[in-house]
Design a protein around this motif. Sequence first.
Motif, short mmCIF file in Angstrom:
data_model
loop_
_atom_site.label_atom_id
_atom_site.label_comp_id
_atom_site.label_asym_id
_atom_site.label_seq_id
_atom_site.Cartn_x
_atom_site.Cartn_y
_atom_site.Cartn_z
N GLY A 1 0.79 -1.23 0.00
CA GLY A 1 0.00 0.00 0.00
C GLY A 1 0.82 1.27 0.00
N GLY B 1 4.94 3.06 -0.78
CA GLY B 1 6.34 2.90 -1.17
C GLY B 1 6.65 3.70 -2.41
N TRP C 1 5.36 -2.33 -12.40
CA TRP C 1 6.02 -1.73 -11.23
C TRP C 1 5.20 -2.06 -9.98
CZ3 TRP C 1 3.11 2.05 -8.68
CH2 TRP C 1 2.00 2.52 -9.39
N LEU D 1 -2.28 8.65 -16.53
CA LEU D 1 -1.51 8.92 -15.32
C LEU D 1 -2.15 8.33 -14.07
CD1 LEU D 1 -0.31 12.61 -15.70
CD2 LEU D 1 0.96 10.51 -16.05
N PHE D 2 -3.45 8.06 -14.16
CA PHE D 2 -4.13 7.51 -12.99
C PHE D 2 -4.71 6.15 -13.34
CE2 PHE D 2 -7.59 7.00 -9.93
CZ PHE D 2 -6.93 7.29 -8.76
N VAL D 3 -4.38 5.15 -12.53
CA VAL D 3 -4.86 3.79 -12.81
C VAL D 3 -5.58 3.24 -11.58
CG1 VAL D 3 -3.21 3.12 -14.58
CG2 VAL D 3 -2.57 2.92 -12.19
N TYR D 4 -6.53 2.35 -11.85
CA TYR D 4 -7.29 1.75 -10.76
C TYR D 4 -6.67 0.42 -10.35
CZ TYR D 4 -10.82 5.21 -11.85
OH TYR D 4 -11.48 6.39 -12.06
N PHE D 5 -6.64 0.20 -9.06
CA PHE D 5 -6.18 -1.09 -8.52
C PHE D 5 -7.26 -1.62 -7.61
CE2 PHE D 5 -1.47 -0.04 -8.96
CZ PHE D 5 -1.35 -0.83 -10.08
N TRP E 1 1.91 11.21 -2.66
CA TRP E 1 0.62 11.04 -3.30
C TRP E 1 -0.19 10.00 -2.53
CZ3 TRP E 1 -2.41 12.38 -7.59
CH2 TRP E 1 -3.43 11.49 -7.89
N SER F 1 -4.24 8.16 -2.42
CA SER F 1 -5.58 8.07 -2.98
C SER F 1 -6.22 6.77 -2.49
CB SER F 1 -5.49 8.07 -4.51
OG SER F 1 -6.76 7.81 -5.05
N GLU G 1 -8.81 5.35 -4.38
CA GLU G 1 -9.43 4.68 -5.54
C GLU G 1 -8.41 3.95 -6.41
OE1 GLU G 1 -13.32 7.13 -6.79
OE2 GLU G 1 -11.41 8.09 -7.19
N GLY G 2 -7.26 4.50 -6.52
CA GLY G 2 -6.26 3.89 -7.40
C GLY G 2 -4.91 4.51 -7.12
N LEU G 3 -4.05 4.45 -8.10
CA LEU G 3 -2.70 4.98 -7.90
C LEU G 3 -2.27 5.77 -9.12
CD1 LEU G 3 -0.48 2.19 -6.35
CD2 LEU G 3 -0.89 4.45 -5.42
N LEU G 4 -1.29 6.58 -8.91
CA LEU G 4 -0.67 7.22 -10.06
C LEU G 4 0.04 6.13 -10.85
CD1 LEU G 4 0.99 10.44 -8.74
CD2 LEU G 4 -0.78 10.27 -10.44
N ASN G 5 0.03 6.28 -12.14
CA ASN G 5 0.72 5.32 -12.97
C ASN G 5 2.19 5.73 -13.06
OD1 ASN G 5 1.59 3.51 -14.84
ND2 ASN G 5 0.02 3.96 -16.38
N ALA G 6 3.00 5.11 -12.22
CA ALA G 6 4.40 5.51 -12.14
C ALA G 6 5.11 5.34 -13.48
CB ALA G 6 5.11 4.68 -11.07
N LEU H 1 4.20 6.90 -3.06
CA LEU H 1 2.81 6.61 -3.42
C LEU H 1 2.14 5.82 -2.31
CD1 LEU H 1 3.58 5.47 -7.06
CD2 LEU H 1 2.39 7.56 -6.44
N VAL H 2 0.93 6.20 -2.01
CA VAL H 2 0.17 5.48 -0.96
C VAL H 2 -1.22 5.19 -1.48
CG1 VAL H 2 -0.70 5.54 1.40
CG2 VAL H 2 1.45 6.65 0.86
N LYS H 3 -1.63 3.94 -1.33
CA LYS H 3 -2.99 3.54 -1.69
C LYS H 3 -3.69 3.13 -0.41
CE LYS H 3 -6.28 1.37 -4.24
NZ LYS H 3 -7.29 1.33 -3.19
N ARG I 1 -6.03 11.17 6.68
CA ARG I 1 -5.19 10.91 7.84
C ARG I 1 -3.71 10.81 7.44
NH1 ARG I 1 -3.34 6.53 9.73
NH2 ARG I 1 -4.63 5.19 8.45
N VAL I 2 -3.43 9.99 6.40
CA VAL I 2 -2.01 9.86 6.01
C VAL I 2 -1.50 11.17 5.41
CG1 VAL I 2 -2.10 7.35 5.69
CG2 VAL I 2 -2.48 8.83 3.73
N LYS J 1 -5.86 12.65 -3.30
CA LYS J 1 -7.00 12.44 -4.17
C LYS J 1 -7.99 11.51 -3.46
CE LYS J 1 -8.08 10.71 -8.83
NZ LYS J 1 -9.20 11.56 -9.09
N ARG K 1 -13.45 16.44 -6.74
CA ARG K 1 -14.51 17.14 -7.47
C ARG K 1 -15.42 17.89 -6.52
NH1 ARG K 1 -13.90 12.33 -10.01
NH2 ARG K 1 -13.10 12.46 -12.13
#
Lengths: 422, 138
Positions: free
Chosen positions: A320, A322, A336, A357-361, B45, B47, B49-54, B70-72, B81-82, B98, B127
């Motif tokens: 979650g 890193g 990645w 740039l934004f992807v869903y997991f 970062w 979010s 819902e998802g993550l930035l596409n590194a 990056l934190v999901k 909180r984070v 986000k 939004r």
Amino acid sequence: MILYWNSERALGPFAEACFCVTPRVFVGAPGEVFLDLAATAKHWGGEDKVLEKALRLAEAFELDRDPRLRVVLSDRAEWARPLATGVSGQLLLKKGQSEARLLALPLAALVDCALPLPISETRAEEERRGRATLVAFLLKLGLKTLGDFARLPPETLGHRFGKEAVIWQAVVRGERPCVLAPFVPKEVLEERIEADEIHSLERLLEALGRTFTRLEARLRGRALAAKALRLEFALENDPPLTRSLVLIEPLQESQALVRLLRDFLRDTKWTSPLLSLVVKIPDVVSHAPGQLSLFDDGEQRAHEMAAYVARLRAQVGDQGAGFAVFRESHLPEQRWSLGWPPAPPPARRAWPPERPLFVYFPTRPCRIEAGWRLTLSEKLTGEWWNGVAPRQYAVARAPDGSRFWVYWDEKRQEWFLQGVFE
Amino acid sequence: MVHTEVEITRGKTSGIGRGGLVRLEKPLEEVFRAAAQSPDTFLFWASDEGLLNAEALHERGLISVERLLLVKTQTPEDVWRVGQEAVETALFGGVLLKPSRLCALGPLRKLQITAERTRTRVILLTRDRVPHWLCKAG
């Protein structure tokens, strides 16, 4: 100078921590530890400071709360045990004072004069009995103190009582050093917490705070830092619960470790009352902190970042949080993953495919509505050996102009939403 | 697609500066270009819902991914909180959040004050409308 500790508690963990005071740590009978302060007498501002350091260390192990603890500072290791007889608390004798004090002790103290170590329990008992017999006989002859015994002519003593009596006299006179067994710590650091009065996470963290203070002292003694933690909860009605935490940066400080555990254990629930908790440090590395620069705080910031990422991962899991660590894969979501430490990315491709740039997991099934415009992009057919079906990627443009990254799964015959162009 | 970005820092310098509470509307790519003005600072970062596409970020050369944490999270509350914790560490030059849902005003105000104190650039990508009194002219 020898600092002798005698307690009814097990002194193994304390002895381990004492390595940061002196490398010459010895053990005697159970509950006995001998520290040779002469080895580090010239460090930390002299022997007095070394002694102060050792006594302070005992507080971390709450030895000062033991009413039966006896601490003796004496010139020789073999004199420490008889000198401790009848002492309550501390007896810190200055250099040269031990002999006079020893020789004034009653003759019965001869039984406690150091036994050559290590010897078996049977052999020790035999020797103790031999001394007791000698003491009983000498008392009948009118000898009262160890001083009287020390003044006897060795030849006469040997002729009448044998070679062993001469050796015992040499020990009392300080002419024959005893052999002590060096302390060898256990490989895995372990502490146990009895959980009778622990009913909440806060109380548990409080107890962990004290435990980790001891563990920090033990780690410092061995110049090690923890790389992983393992917590074994013994529950009353259920099988034991085990939680493991791999640290992204080796840690030694108890406060940092407890802070980490506060986040790590936040969601831990016990289904039945907690009986005890065993904290283990199964993986350690050598702790060698470097010199920090006065003008460049980069190293300090990297250290702080590592500690922060460790806390985050304790909260949200290893996957979650890193930095992006790239690897070879045909699948975009496996190109990645989140890891630590940050690794340099691969070289950029000359013609990278168009990806958002934004992807869903994880990816989610979706429906392409009427009126949406689909532009086919790449087709991925790799990793069939992992059961991954071929995918036809497309950019789906909604009537309001939003663009989505979708793919058609040929096996499941379904559209999946993988990202959004923002 | 556009975002509502609220930056909570003080003393605007150039682009997205450090100070006040600036409200911008730009696509994600532009936000990154603005947030990554100082190449030496770390970005954060989070979010739910998802993550930035590194990979895409790296291929487009928008930011050095070695400096992007990056934190999901599982819930939008965790994002706040984070995010608050990240701002408190003062380790990051920019914090991008986000969340799928706006938080209550109290935590938002706390975030604003902390960001001012630690001089951290905070950008909210949501939004939902943020109360106008939290926004100052940029």
